[in-house]
Design a protein around this motif. Structure first.
Motif, PDB file in Angstrom:
ATOM      1  N   GLY A  29       0.821  -1.214   0.000  1.00 33.54           N
ATOM      2  CA  GLY A  29       0.000   0.000   0.000  1.00 33.54           C
ATOM      3  C   GLY A  29       0.852   1.261   0.000  1.00 33.54           C
ATOM      4  N   ILE A  30       1.904   1.262   0.829  1.00 39.42           N
ATOM      5  CA  ILE A  30       2.793   2.435   0.893  1.00 39.42           C
ATOM      6  C   ILE A  30       3.484   2.661  -0.449  1.00 39.42           C
ATOM      7  CG2 ILE A  30       4.907   3.317   1.959  1.00 39.42           C
ATOM      8  CD1 ILE A  30       4.029   1.905   4.545  1.00 39.42           C
ATOM      9  N   ARG A  31       3.943   1.552  -1.053  1.00 39.10           N
ATOM     10  CA  ARG A  31       4.614   1.669  -2.356  1.00 39.10           C
ATOM     11  C   ARG A  31       3.649   2.205  -3.407  1.00 39.10           C
ATOM     12  NH1 ARG A  31       9.511  -0.942  -3.146  1.00 39.10           N
ATOM     13  NH2 ARG A  31       9.056  -1.155  -5.384  1.00 39.10           N
ATOM     14  N   ALA A  32       2.400   1.751  -3.345  1.00 39.68           N
ATOM     15  CA  ALA A  32       1.405   2.231  -4.321  1.00 39.68           C
ATOM     16  C   ALA A  32       1.169   3.728  -4.150  1.00 39.68           C
ATOM     17  CB  ALA A  32       0.102   1.447  -4.163  1.00 39.68           C
ATOM     18  N   LEU A  33       1.088   4.176  -2.877  1.00 39.58           N
ATOM     19  CA  LEU A  33       0.874   5.602  -2.615  1.00 39.58           C
ATOM     20  C   LEU A  33       2.061   6.445  -3.074  1.00 39.58           C
ATOM     21  CD1 LEU A  33      -0.756   5.433   0.944  1.00 39.58           C
ATOM     22  CD2 LEU A  33      -1.872   6.032  -1.222  1.00 39.58           C
ATOM     23  N   MET A  34       3.264   5.846  -3.013  1.00 43.88           N
ATOM     24  CA  MET A  34       4.466   6.577  -3.425  1.00 43.88           C
ATOM     25  C   MET A  34       4.707   6.493  -4.932  1.00 43.88           C
ATOM     26  SD  MET A  34       7.028   5.460  -0.323  1.00 43.88           S
ATOM     27  CE  MET A  34       8.409   6.384  -0.962  1.00 43.88           C
ATOM     28  N   GLY A  35       3.847   5.763  -5.623  1.00 46.70           N
ATOM     29  CA  GLY A  35       3.995   5.635  -7.070  1.00 46.70           C
ATOM     30  C   GLY A  35       5.035   4.632  -7.493  1.00 46.70           C
TER      31      GLY A  35
END
Length: 630
Positions: A29-35
């Motif tokens: 999820g964090i990686r997705a939010l960071m693009g």
């Protein structure tokens, strides 16, 4: 099955899966939010798998309940000093117990499971090697994201490390079960930490085996960078699994040392301790002080892969040879962690079945410490071909050869003990004799690997594989089976079947000799290790076929052992007394032992191994102090 699904083992495994998914999902999820890339070949990305696996271990600890008392203490709540086991029968071994005997058996059972798993891996890749050219592990096949040769590398690598973990658990099993009984203690010094040491090994084994399904790894059990720095994500599971298992080893060693120092029976001075205790202490000193180095070396590679830190990357100022120094500073002494308890078992059982005093007790005791100390200054002989500074070769060659001195002391003492003894050969003694002969083969094939001039040619050949298996089978496998046959009546009140035990021995021993002598033979002819195929022009097909048949012979013998073990629990001959006529304290009371061991404390009044001499015995129970423990 109802008992299983309510057990601590099941709860721990379930929570480990949940924790892994939560951790991996959080990172994703964090990686997705960071693009950043959110998914990869095995669904999650590598950082997600690593964080998830680590969180899975913490969830296992919380879910299984092994840390419940510590959590309650942190909240100011009281707990009983001793928790009585609420489970009986087989359920006792899949639930949490603070009894060192139950924990010892738990360790042993998991070790046997891992031996079966690691042995199965070996049979698969040995079958592939039965003939030249690829047979079934071909480049066309695909399994867990790996083709045949890649899967071969993974199975070969996992065989090594799974067997090593099984050995560590096996020796912890013997030490946990035997040490408190032999020194007259009612338990280990820190029972909760003792249980924690065992239960943390379970998620470690799960993570280690999960590497097979996450792309595997092809580095062998050593995990050398730069190869390990770019292997599939399974490499990270290998690192994290071993790292977690190290916690078990360190905490267990600390507990053993504290127990022996603080909880020995009255009159049990250092030179009146059972000889196995000396071996346990020497082993624990190594495990306590050296295990951190393999954990550190693996952790640094993990950080290099995850965070781009170039510890072992020359392009970033790192040095790959540094990894080898860190790795072998633990991994060579670790060989003595594997074998010292086994050599202790040999010294412990030999006088029982020879009916003579143990020759050179003090020398054997000191030789265990000597092996442990010398073991810390020999690591670089594994690196003669690595490109390390040449001037280091000679001092490490001599320090390695020095190991032969304390090891030779043990051999001479064993031979002198056997000399003119009244030798009987029940199954435990057969495995003791087998251990002496096999370990001798390992010892004799060792100096060529320690000497620079010959090691440069033998390095990474099958000669090394044969030598290592001789050392480990003689130092651990044979004594491990001897210990199980010997202390099985103490744990269950029944004996294992003698006929099946002897079939086990007489099938395994010649098969093993064929296997290792054959390995050393083709190694001298130039057969490289860690390769899935070999050139038919080498003319080794017949030898490899014989080696494979011998490997299956060993597997069949171990299968007979498993049948004997589990069948004897219910149907074995009753043996509740001193079945081996031993002088050791644990055999002076009925079998199996009660929860807190001895109902009366005892005092040491004689020497531990005065078999055949007219004296007053080794221990005397103290009547006036009934109910108290030493």
């Amino acid at each position: 099955m109802k008992g299983f699904f309510s057990s601590a083992l099941w709860r721990g495994l379930l929570w480990q899966v949940i924790g892994t998914l939560i951790g991996a999902g959080l990172v994703t999820g964090i990686r997705a939010l960071m693009g950043l890339t959110a998914t990869d070949t095995f669904f999650f990305t590598e950082p997600a798998w690593v964080v998830g696996a680590f969180l899975g271990v913490l969830f296992f600890i919380g879910g299984s309940g092994i840390a419940s008392d510590w959590f309650k203490w942190a909240r100011g709540m009281d707990t009983p000093e001793h928790h009585e086991d609420q489970h009986t029968g087989w359920q006792k071994f899949i639930n949490i117990s603070l009894d060192h005997k139950v924990i010892g058996i738990q360790y042993t059972l998991v070790a046997l499971v891992l031996i079966a798993v690691g042995g199965t891996f070996a049979l698969i890749f040995r079958t592939e090697l039965a003939a030249s050219e690829l047979q079934f592990l071909t480049t066309d096949m695909k399994l867990f994201g790996q083709n045949g040769p890649q899967l071969y590398n993974t199975l070969m690598s996992l065989h090594g490390m799974v067997m090593i973990v099984s050995i560590l658990l096996g020796i912890s099993g013997i030490i946990n079960y035997v040490v408190p009984l032999q020194i007259g203690a009612h338990d280990m010094a820190f029972p909760r930490m003792n249980a924690f040491s065992y239960w943390i090994a379970v998620p470690a084994a799960v993570i280690l085996l999960s590497s097979l399904f996450l792309g595997g790894f092809d580095t062998g059990w050593t995990g050398y960078p730069p190869l390990s720095a770019r292997a599939p994500v399974g490499m990270q599971m290998f690192f994290l699994g071993v790292f977690t298992a190290g916690w078990s080893s360190i905490l267990s060693a600390l507990n053993v040392i504290a127990t022996v120092i603080r909880m020995r029976a009255k009159g049990m001075t250092a030179m009146r301790m059972p000889i196995f205790i000396w071996a346990a202490i020497a082993t624990s000193i190594i495990a306590l002080t050296a295990t951190q180095f393999i954990g550190l070396s693996f952790q640094l590679v993990m950080f290099q892969r995850l965070l781009g830190m170039g510890f072992f990357d020359p392009a970033k100022g790192g040095n790959p040879v540094l990894f080898q120094h860190l790795f072998w500073f633990y991994s060579h002494p670790a060989v003595y962690v594997f074998i010292l308890p086994g050599l202790g078992v040999v010294s412990e059982l030999l006088p029982v079945f020879v009916r003579k005093p143990l020759f050179g007790y003090r020398w054997i005791a000191m030789s265990s410490l000597g092996i442990a100390l010398v073991g810390f200054v020999v690591w670089a002989h594994h690196m003669f071909t690595s490109g390390m500074n040449e001037y280091l070769r000679v001092p490490f060659m001599y320090s390695t050869l020095l190991v032969a001195v304390p090891t030779g002391v043990k051999f001479f003492s064993w031979v002198a003990t056997l000399w003119k003894g009244k030798i009987s050969t029940p199954t435990p003694m057969l495995f003791v004799l087998g251990a002496i002969v096999v370990f001798l083969m390992g010892g004799l094939s060792g100096p060529p690997n320690a000497t620079v001039s010959t090691d440069l040619h033998l390095h990474d050949t099958y000669f090394i594989v044969g030598h290592f298996h001789d050392t480990i089978f003689g130092g651990f496998v044979f004594p491990f089976f001897a210990a199980i046959y010997y202390w099985f009546p103490k744990a269950t009140g029944r004996k294992m079947n003698e006929t099946l035990g002897k079939i086990h021995f007489w099938l395994m021993t010649p098969s093993f000799f064929v296997l290792t002598f054959g390995m050393m033979h083709i190694g001298l002819l130039g057969m490289r290790r860690r390769i899935a195929d070999y050139d038919p022009a080498l003319g080794m097909d017949s030898t490899h076929l014989i080696l494979t048949i011998a490997g299956f012979g060993i597997a069949l013998s171990v299968l007979i052992f498993f049948y004997n073990l589990f069948n004897s629990i219910r149907n074995g001959e009753k043996a509740e007394g001193n079945v081996w006529n031993s002088r050791s304290p644990e055999w002076q009371v009925a079998s199996p032992m009660p929860a807190h061991n001895y109902e009366k404390p005892f005092e040491v009044v004689g020497e531990p191994y005065d078999y055949g001499l007219k004296d007053g015995g080794y221990i005397k129970f103290i009547e006036s102090a009934k109910g108290k423990h030493g």
